[in-house]
Design a protein around this motif. Structure first.
Motif, PDB file in Angstrom:
ATOM      1  N   ARG A   1       4.835   3.530   4.779  1.00  0.00           N
ATOM      2  CA  ARG A   1       3.698   4.072   4.048  1.00  0.00           C
ATOM      3  C   ARG A   1       3.350   5.456   4.591  1.00  0.00           C
ATOM      4  NH1 ARG A   1       1.672  -1.115   5.749  1.00  0.00           N
ATOM      5  NH2 ARG A   1       1.839  -2.680   4.103  1.00  0.00           N
ATOM      6  N   GLY A   2       2.421   6.096   3.937  1.00  0.00           N
ATOM      7  CA  GLY A   2       1.813   7.324   4.425  1.00  0.00           C
ATOM      8  C   GLY A   2       2.809   8.412   4.774  1.00  0.00           C
ATOM      9  N   LYS A   3       2.605   9.023   5.942  1.00  0.00           N
ATOM     10  CA  LYS A   3       3.410  10.175   6.352  1.00  0.00           C
ATOM     11  C   LYS A   3       4.876   9.803   6.545  1.00  0.00           C
ATOM     12  CE  LYS A   3      -0.312  12.849   8.515  1.00  0.00           C
ATOM     13  NZ  LYS A   3      -1.399  12.000   8.023  1.00  0.00           N
ATOM     14  N   ARG A   4       5.153   8.571   6.948  1.00  0.00           N
ATOM     15  CA  ARG A   4       6.555   8.152   7.120  1.00  0.00           C
ATOM     16  C   ARG A   4       7.270   8.117   5.763  1.00  0.00           C
ATOM     17  NH1 ARG A   4       7.529   4.247  11.666  1.00  0.00           N
ATOM     18  NH2 ARG A   4       7.537   6.283  12.666  1.00  0.00           N
ATOM     19  N   LEU A   5       6.576   7.633   4.751  1.00  0.00           N
ATOM     20  CA  LEU A   5       7.157   7.620   3.409  1.00  0.00           C
ATOM     21  C   LEU A   5       7.454   9.045   2.946  1.00  0.00           C
ATOM     22  CD1 LEU A   5       7.922   5.933   0.906  1.00  0.00           C
ATOM     23  CD2 LEU A   5       5.548   6.180   0.138  1.00  0.00           C
ATOM     24  N   GLU A   6       6.540   9.962   3.228  1.00  0.00           N
ATOM     25  CA  GLU A   6       6.756  11.354   2.850  1.00  0.00           C
ATOM     26  C   GLU A   6       7.937  11.958   3.616  1.00  0.00           C
ATOM     27  OE1 GLU A   6       2.888  13.028   3.559  1.00  0.00           O
ATOM     28  OE2 GLU A   6       2.205  12.541   1.535  1.00  0.00           O
ATOM     29  N   LYS A   7       8.095  11.580   4.886  1.00  0.00           N
ATOM     30  CA  LYS A   7       9.223  12.078   5.682  1.00  0.00           C
ATOM     31  C   LYS A   7      10.551  11.578   5.116  1.00  0.00           C
ATOM     32  CE  LYS A   7      11.348  13.884   9.275  1.00  0.00           C
ATOM     33  NZ  LYS A   7      11.487  15.355   9.441  1.00  0.00           N
ATOM     34  N   ILE A   8      10.590  10.309   4.712  1.00  0.00           N
ATOM     35  CA  ILE A   8      11.816   9.750   4.121  1.00  0.00           C
ATOM     36  C   ILE A   8      12.193  10.519   2.864  1.00  0.00           C
ATOM     37  CG2 ILE A   8      12.801   7.706   3.006  1.00  0.00           C
ATOM     38  CD1 ILE A   8      10.915   6.053   4.860  1.00  0.00           C
ATOM     39  N   ALA A   9      11.192  10.783   2.012  1.00  0.00           N
ATOM     40  CA  ALA A   9      11.451  11.523   0.779  1.00  0.00           C
ATOM     41  C   ALA A   9      11.980  12.919   1.079  1.00  0.00           C
ATOM     42  CB  ALA A   9      10.165  11.596  -0.054  1.00  0.00           C
ATOM     43  N   GLN A  10      11.407  13.557   2.107  1.00  0.00           N
ATOM     44  CA  GLN A  10      11.854  14.897   2.490  1.00  0.00           C
ATOM     45  C   GLN A  10      13.307  14.877   2.949  1.00  0.00           C
ATOM     46  OE1 GLN A  10       9.755  16.487   5.856  1.00  0.00           O
ATOM     47  NE2 GLN A  10      10.594  18.531   5.629  1.00  0.00           N
ATOM     48  N   VAL A  11      13.656  13.912   3.784  1.00  0.00           N
ATOM     49  CA  VAL A  11      15.023  13.815   4.306  1.00  0.00           C
ATOM     50  C   VAL A  11      16.019  13.541   3.178  1.00  0.00           C
ATOM     51  CG1 VAL A  11      16.558  12.398   5.727  1.00  0.00           C
ATOM     52  CG2 VAL A  11      14.346  13.143   6.637  1.00  0.00           C
ATOM     53  N   LEU A  12      15.644  12.675   2.242  1.00  0.00           N
ATOM     54  CA  LEU A  12      16.546  12.307   1.153  1.00  0.00           C
ATOM     55  C   LEU A  12      16.541  13.330   0.024  1.00  0.00           C
ATOM     56  CD1 LEU A  12      15.905   8.453   0.959  1.00  0.00           C
ATOM     57  CD2 LEU A  12      17.901   9.618   1.898  1.00  0.00           C
ATOM     58  N   GLY A  13      15.591  14.260   0.059  1.00  0.00           N
ATOM     59  CA  GLY A  13      15.539  15.291  -0.968  1.00  0.00           C
ATOM     60  C   GLY A  13      15.083  14.794  -2.318  1.00  0.00           C
ATOM     61  N   VAL A  14      14.150  13.831  -2.318  1.00  0.00           N
ATOM     62  CA  VAL A  14      13.648  13.274  -3.570  1.00  0.00           C
ATOM     63  C   VAL A  14      12.121  13.280  -3.544  1.00  0.00           C
ATOM     64  CG1 VAL A  14      15.660  11.798  -3.887  1.00  0.00           C
ATOM     65  CG2 VAL A  14      13.662  10.907  -2.658  1.00  0.00           C
ATOM     66  N   PRO A  15      11.469  13.231  -4.705  1.00  0.00           N
ATOM     67  CA  PRO A  15      10.013  13.105  -4.724  1.00  0.00           C
ATOM     68  C   PRO A  15       9.589  11.744  -4.192  1.00  0.00           C
ATOM     69  CG  PRO A  15      10.854  13.827  -6.872  1.00  0.00           C
ATOM     70  CD  PRO A  15      12.026  13.353  -6.067  1.00  0.00           C
ATOM     71  N   VAL A  16       8.438  11.678  -3.575  1.00  0.00           N
ATOM     72  CA  VAL A  16       7.916  10.399  -3.098  1.00  0.00           C
ATOM     73  C   VAL A  16       7.816   9.402  -4.246  1.00  0.00           C
ATOM     74  CG1 VAL A  16       5.912   9.239  -2.095  1.00  0.00           C
ATOM     75  CG2 VAL A  16       6.675  11.412  -1.159  1.00  0.00           C
ATOM     76  N   ALA A  17       7.387   9.895  -5.411  1.00  0.00           N
ATOM     77  CA  ALA A  17       7.201   9.000  -6.557  1.00  0.00           C
ATOM     78  C   ALA A  17       8.484   8.274  -6.926  1.00  0.00           C
ATOM     79  CB  ALA A  17       6.662   9.773  -7.760  1.00  0.00           C
ATOM     80  N   SER A  18       9.638   8.922  -6.725  1.00  0.00           N
ATOM     81  CA  SER A  18      10.890   8.263  -7.081  1.00  0.00           C
ATOM     82  C   SER A  18      11.188   7.093  -6.152  1.00  0.00           C
ATOM     83  CB  SER A  18      12.050   9.261  -7.062  1.00  0.00           C
ATOM     84  OG  SER A  18      12.357   9.660  -5.740  1.00  0.00           O
ATOM     85  N   LEU A  19      10.739   7.187  -4.887  1.00  0.00           N
ATOM     86  CA  LEU A  19      10.911   6.062  -3.968  1.00  0.00           C
ATOM     87  C   LEU A  19       9.992   4.905  -4.325  1.00  0.00           C
ATOM     88  CD1 LEU A  19      11.241   7.880  -0.518  1.00  0.00           C
ATOM     89  CD2 LEU A  19      13.067   6.941  -1.950  1.00  0.00           C
ATOM     90  N   LEU A  20       8.918   5.229  -5.060  1.00  0.00           N
ATOM     91  CA  LEU A  20       8.018   4.184  -5.532  1.00  0.00           C
ATOM     92  C   LEU A  20       8.453   3.663  -6.896  1.00  0.00           C
ATOM     93  CD1 LEU A  20       4.664   5.821  -4.434  1.00  0.00           C
ATOM     94  CD2 LEU A  20       5.863   3.938  -3.323  1.00  0.00           C
ATOM     95  N   GLY A  21       9.595   4.175  -7.371  1.00  0.00           N
ATOM     96  CA  GLY A  21      10.170   3.635  -8.596  1.00  0.00           C
ATOM     97  C   GLY A  21       9.816   4.378  -9.857  1.00  0.00           C
ATOM     98  N   HIS A  22       9.277   5.596  -9.760  1.00  0.00           N
ATOM     99  CA  HIS A  22       8.926   6.363 -10.940  1.00  0.00           C
ATOM    100  C   HIS A  22      10.001   7.406 -11.207  1.00  0.00           C
ATOM    101  CE1 HIS A  22       5.391   4.217 -10.067  1.00  0.00           C
ATOM    102  NE2 HIS A  22       4.880   5.085  -9.207  1.00  0.00           N
ATOM    103  N   ASP A  23      10.237   7.704 -12.473  1.00  0.00           N
ATOM    104  CA  ASP A  23      11.307   8.634 -12.832  1.00  0.00           C
ATOM    105  C   ASP A  23      11.014  10.059 -12.416  1.00  0.00           C
ATOM    106  OD1 ASP A  23      12.809   6.611 -13.929  1.00  0.00           O
ATOM    107  OD2 ASP A  23      11.945   6.854 -15.922  1.00  0.00           O
ATOM    108  N   ALA A  24       9.747  10.437 -12.455  1.00  0.00           N
ATOM    109  CA  ALA A  24       9.387  11.810 -12.108  1.00  0.00           C
ATOM    110  C   ALA A  24       8.031  11.814 -11.447  1.00  0.00           C
ATOM    111  CB  ALA A  24       9.373  12.694 -13.350  1.00  0.00           C
TER     112      ALA A  24
END
Length: 230
Positions: free
Chosen positions: A50-73
């Motif tokens: 959650r939180g900042k860790r989720l944002e870090k994962i998105a940054q490393v993978l080069g994707v929007p946070v929303a896509s990790l939550l299952g949203h297209d955009a």
């Protein structure tokens, strides 16, 4: 700000993102700063960051946070996008968004903190707001749901939130995602805690204080005003 949205499981979303980035679990663990076991648990659906860790994962993978939550955009994130109009007498007015969800004051509101949906638009004289709020370009209006912040903030109150304030220093009342839902609480950073922690407290003494890791909190903004009715 927020929307209640059904999405694919996080495990499926992060597995897809790993595949698209041509990255294995060990590499992601190293870049995010966690154990390989932690990443394996995410991919198996046993835990979810959650939180900042989720944002870090998105940054490393080069994707929007929303896509990790299952949203297209990912919709536009909060920023300097209050609209300014001029009334007939030439005085500037602000159009401020009221977002389509209430901040829980009691039970958390279950929502996606990375989506902003406008319920209404309020037109308020800019000169009036600037007498109370230094930065008039980062304001949102939300409703309060529940009684945990009563009598300071009652059920149904409309509050004005400055989304440029993300750090609870000095302590104050904020709208946050606490890892379980969207709430309105008084936040105070706890000195000497490792990892860094935040105390969340209520105005209503029937509700106990609790602590959250700073990494698990997503701070939407600081409450800077409310509308009272007599």
């Amino acid at each position: 700000m927020l929307a209640v949205i059904e999405s694919m499981p996080f495990a499926e979303a992060i597995t897809r993102a790993l595949h698209a980035a041509e990255m294995d679990q060990s590499a992601l663990a190293r870049l995010v700063g966690v154990s390989s076991q932690a990443v394996n648990q995410w991919c198996r659906g046993e835990t979810q960051p959650r939180g900042k860790r989720l944002e870090k994962i998105a940054q490393v993978l080069g994707v929007p946070v929303a896509s990790l939550l299952g949203h297209d955009a990912e919709p536009p994130r909060p920023g300097n996008n209050s609209e300014v109009i001029s009334s007939k007498d030439g005085i500037a007015d602000l159009i401020i968004k009221e977002v389509d969800i209430a901040a829980g004051a009691g039970n958390p509101t279950y929502a996606d903190p990375y989506n902003e949906v406008t319920a209404e638009k309020w037109v308020i004289p800019r000169k009036f707001l600037s007498s109370f709020v230094k930065d008039t370009e980062n304001l949102r209006i939300i409703s309060v749901s529940g009684e945990s912040m009563s009598p300071e903030y009652k059920h149904g109150d409309k509050v004005l939130v400055d989304i440029s304030h993300k750090t609870p220093s000095p302590p104050g009342v904020y709208v946050v995602w606490d890892g379980y839902g969207v709430v309105i609480k008084r936040l105070e950073a706890l000195a000497g805690k490792n990892p860094p922690s935040i105390r969340l407290s209520s105005a209503n003494t029937l509700y106990a204080d609790y602590e959250c890791s700073a990494e698990d909190l997503i701070v939407f903004g600081k409450v800077v005003g409310r509308w009272d009715w007599i």
